[in-house]
Write a protein that holds these residues in place. Structure first.
Motif, PDB file in Angstrom:
ATOM      1  N   PHE A  10      -5.540  11.103   9.834  1.00 30.64           N
ATOM      2  CA  PHE A  10      -5.215  10.177   8.745  1.00 30.64           C
ATOM      3  C   PHE A  10      -3.940   9.415   9.113  1.00 30.64           C
ATOM      4  CE2 PHE A  10      -7.509  13.738   7.102  1.00 30.64           C
ATOM      5  CZ  PHE A  10      -8.381  13.216   6.169  1.00 30.64           C
ATOM      6  N   PRO A  11      -4.064   8.171   9.546  1.00 31.54           N
ATOM      7  CA  PRO A  11      -2.847   7.398   9.843  1.00 31.54           C
ATOM      8  C   PRO A  11      -2.197   6.978   8.516  1.00 31.54           C
ATOM      9  CG  PRO A  11      -4.809   6.489  10.928  1.00 31.54           C
ATOM     10  CD  PRO A  11      -5.279   7.407   9.853  1.00 31.54           C
ATOM     11  N   LEU A  12      -0.982   7.450   8.296  1.00 33.60           N
ATOM     12  CA  LEU A  12      -0.334   7.231   6.986  1.00 33.60           C
ATOM     13  C   LEU A  12       1.080   6.693   7.160  1.00 33.60           C
ATOM     14  CD1 LEU A  12      -1.237  10.771   5.563  1.00 33.60           C
ATOM     15  CD2 LEU A  12      -2.421   8.661   4.980  1.00 33.60           C
ATOM     16  N   GLY A  16       3.357  -0.548   4.409  1.00 28.14           N
ATOM     17  CA  GLY A  16       2.796  -0.959   3.119  1.00 28.14           C
ATOM     18  C   GLY A  16       3.487  -2.170   2.535  1.00 28.14           C
ATOM     19  N   THR A  17       3.737  -3.174   3.370  1.00 25.45           N
ATOM     20  CA  THR A  17       4.504  -4.341   2.896  1.00 25.45           C
ATOM     21  C   THR A  17       3.759  -5.132   1.812  1.00 25.45           C
ATOM     22  OG1 THR A  17       3.641  -5.572   4.773  1.00 25.45           O
ATOM     23  CG2 THR A  17       5.858  -4.692   5.002  1.00 25.45           C
ATOM     24  N   ARG A  18       2.415  -5.037   1.804  1.00 26.93           N
ATOM     25  CA  ARG A  18       1.676  -5.787   0.786  1.00 26.93           C
ATOM     26  C   ARG A  18       1.921  -5.230  -0.615  1.00 26.93           C
ATOM     27  NH1 ARG A  18      -4.053  -4.983   2.895  1.00 26.93           N
ATOM     28  NH2 ARG A  18      -2.976  -3.209   3.802  1.00 26.93           N
ATOM     29  N   PHE A  19       2.497  -4.046  -0.669  1.00 23.78           N
ATOM     30  CA  PHE A  19       2.716  -3.429  -1.975  1.00 23.78           C
ATOM     31  C   PHE A  19       4.197  -3.259  -2.297  1.00 23.78           C
ATOM     32  CE2 PHE A  19      -1.167  -1.925  -4.174  1.00 23.78           C
ATOM     33  CZ  PHE A  19      -0.650  -1.915  -5.468  1.00 23.78           C
ATOM     34  N   PRO A  27       5.333   6.222  -0.772  1.00 24.87           N
ATOM     35  CA  PRO A  27       4.220   5.834   0.091  1.00 24.87           C
ATOM     36  C   PRO A  27       3.083   5.215  -0.711  1.00 24.87           C
ATOM     37  CG  PRO A  27       4.606   8.230   0.152  1.00 24.87           C
ATOM     38  CD  PRO A  27       5.533   7.659  -0.859  1.00 24.87           C
ATOM     39  N   LYS A  28       2.455   4.185  -0.150  1.00 22.60           N
ATOM     40  CA  LYS A  28       1.331   3.554  -0.864  1.00 22.60           C
ATOM     41  C   LYS A  28       0.158   4.530  -0.995  1.00 22.60           C
ATOM     42  CE  LYS A  28      -0.504   1.361   3.295  1.00 22.60           C
ATOM     43  NZ  LYS A  28      -1.084   0.190   3.892  1.00 22.60           N
ATOM     44  N   GLU A  29       0.083   5.486  -0.089  1.00 24.78           N
ATOM     45  CA  GLU A  29      -1.008   6.464  -0.154  1.00 24.78           C
ATOM     46  C   GLU A  29      -0.864   7.401  -1.348  1.00 24.78           C
ATOM     47  OE1 GLU A  29       1.000   5.969   2.468  1.00 24.78           O
ATOM     48  OE2 GLU A  29      -0.309   5.071   3.995  1.00 24.78           O
ATOM     49  N   MET A  30       0.325   7.370  -1.992  1.00 24.52           N
ATOM     50  CA  MET A  30       0.541   8.198  -3.177  1.00 24.52           C
ATOM     51  C   MET A  30       0.360   7.403  -4.474  1.00 24.52           C
ATOM     52  SD  MET A  30       0.948  11.316  -2.392  1.00 24.52           S
ATOM     53  CE  MET A  30       1.615  11.973  -3.916  1.00 24.52           C
ATOM     54  N   ALA A 108       6.464   2.459  13.300  1.00 24.62           N
ATOM     55  CA  ALA A 108       5.124   1.955  12.979  1.00 24.62           C
ATOM     56  C   ALA A 108       4.713   0.915  14.022  1.00 24.62           C
ATOM     57  CB  ALA A 108       5.115   1.366  11.574  1.00 24.62           C
ATOM     58  N   LEU A 109       4.213   1.410  15.157  1.00 15.40           N
ATOM     59  CA  LEU A 109       3.874   0.506  16.267  1.00 15.40           C
ATOM     60  C   LEU A 109       2.415   0.064  16.237  1.00 15.40           C
ATOM     61  CD1 LEU A 109       5.830   2.254  19.198  1.00 15.40           C
ATOM     62  CD2 LEU A 109       6.514   0.275  17.839  1.00 15.40           C
ATOM     63  N   GLY A 110       1.716   0.396  15.162  1.00 17.99           N
ATOM     64  CA  GLY A 110       0.335  -0.037  15.035  1.00 17.99           C
ATOM     65  C   GLY A 110      -0.616   1.120  14.808  1.00 17.99           C
ATOM     66  N   LEU A 131      -8.547   5.925   7.167  1.00 22.33           N
ATOM     67  CA  LEU A 131      -7.308   5.286   6.694  1.00 22.33           C
ATOM     68  C   LEU A 131      -6.978   5.798   5.295  1.00 22.33           C
ATOM     69  CD1 LEU A 131      -7.513   1.597   7.930  1.00 22.33           C
ATOM     70  CD2 LEU A 131      -6.883   3.678   9.145  1.00 22.33           C
ATOM     71  N   GLY A 132      -5.734   6.190   5.137  1.00 20.65           N
ATOM     72  CA  GLY A 132      -5.329   6.866   3.907  1.00 20.65           C
ATOM     73  C   GLY A 132      -5.161   5.969   2.707  1.00 20.65           C
ATOM     74  N   ASP A 133      -5.417   4.660   2.864  1.00 21.04           N
ATOM     75  CA  ASP A 133      -5.283   3.781   1.699  1.00 21.04           C
ATOM     76  C   ASP A 133      -6.620   3.122   1.338  1.00 21.04           C
ATOM     77  OD1 ASP A 133      -5.436   2.163   3.920  1.00 21.04           O
ATOM     78  OD2 ASP A 133      -3.714   0.899   3.422  1.00 21.04           O
TER      79      ASP A 133
END
Ligand code: UTP
Length: 308
Positions: A10-12, A16-19, A27-30, A108-110, A131-133
């Motif tokens: 799970f890449p987390l 999360g710049t869009r949020f 974290p956006k995943e939360m 966060a290199l990708g 993907l965790g989102d």
């Protein structure tokens, strides 16, 4: 027999710049979809698909994810004392959902780099990536559909879905040969093409079954779009060496890392919840009726002065 897929990555670790600004400190995943964080939906999907070990690639500011899947003795004690047994067993269920290993992606290199960070934990066996989102709502879990295809093919398989033509330039797009309905052998993947260059309207979604030879490719993968080490680029290289497939995943997909995707997921899942659906449905209907009236009356006002 192809080796069994036992692990999911799970890449987390994304920013999360869009949020933003929400994601400045959480974290956006939360983000909760009703009362469960998005990442829990994704982990439950993996559990449903029979995955035993979860490898979470996190980064700075993502500690809340670890706490969520951990045991909270203090909270359990409070719930016990208050006789809140249903809540207590739900919390215990979450902390027993799966075996989870946490790794850090320091920068966060990708997405490709995040997957590479999991190499030691995955070892020499096939693995899933989720993907965790991104959450899916369908008759069968997305990872289960991919696992079923993997059992037959024994090769890397990418989850894909059709997207409206106006959106192809936001996604990695699949070019391939259809083997049977909804299953393609991948010729190449094109990252965020212009509409006129898009080879199809099948977009890569955040679910994959991959094989460990991908790590070798990722290790030497130069940065691509946005200066990031892209999983799509590595999959293109892999597709030159061995068959790579793409499977159309049934179900509706919600990218909760995007504001609109998050709102849609909230509405969809609230309408499916027996304890909320009726009241929420009426609220939505009333709100829509009122908003329609407001807009049409405002529209009339807006038009009048222009005409006058
Ligand atoms: P996204 O592009 O959706 O994530 O990556 P992001 O970069 O966090 O989002 P925006 O565009 O800035 O809003 C897809 C997934 O890959 C993870 C993200 O956490 C997300 O789940 N990811 C991305 C990493 O783990 N590491 C990275 O370096 C990049």
């Amino acid at each position: 027999m192809h080796p069994t897929v036992r692990k999911a990555v799970f890449p987390l670790a994304g920013h999360g710049t869009r949020f933003l600004p929400m994601t400045k400190s959480s974290p956006k995943e939360m983000l909760p979809v009703i009362d469960k964080p998005v990442v829990q939906y994704v982990v439950e999907e993996a559990v449903e698909a029979g995955i035993e070990q979860m490898v979470m690639v996190t980064g700075r500011g993502k500690r809340a994810i670890e706490d969520h899947f951990d045991i909270s003795y203090e909270l359990e004690d409070v719930l016990k004392k208050k006789n809140k047994h249903a809540l207590l067993s739900e919390l215990q269920r979450i902390s027993n959902l799966a075996q989870i290993l946490y790794l850090r992606q320091k920068e966060a290199l990708g997405l490709g780099h995040a997957v590479l960070c999991a190499e030691l934990a995955v070892g020499d066996e096939p693995f899933a990536v989720a993907l965790g989102d991104e959450i899916l709502d369908g008759p069968k879990s997305g990872l289960s559909q991919l696992m079923e295809a993997y059992r037959k093919l024994g090769s890397p398989i990418i989850g894909m879905q059709r997207v409206p033509l106006s959106e192809v330039s936001h996604y990695g797009i699949v070019a391939g040969t259809e083997i049977r309905k909804g299953l393609f052998r991948v010729d190449r993947l094109v990252e965020k093409p212009r509409l006129e260059d898009a080879p199809s309207d099948f977009a890569i979604i955040g679910r994959y079954i991959l094989t460990p030879d991908l790590f070798e490719v990722l290790r030497t993968q130069p940065p691509g779009v946005g200066g990031e080490i892209q999983l799509t680029d590595a999959l293109n290289t892999l597709a030159e060496r061995r068959p790579v497939y793409a499977l159309e995943i049934e179900g509706d997909r919600f990218d909760t890392g995007d504001k609109m995707g998050f709102l849609k997921a909230t509405v969809r899942f609230a309408l499916k919840r027996p304890d909320l659906s009726l009241e929420f449905f009426h609220f939505l209907r009333e709100t829509l009726e009122r908003e329609t009236q407001r807009q049409s009356s405002e529209g009339a006002h807006a038009i009048r002065p222009l005409k006058g």
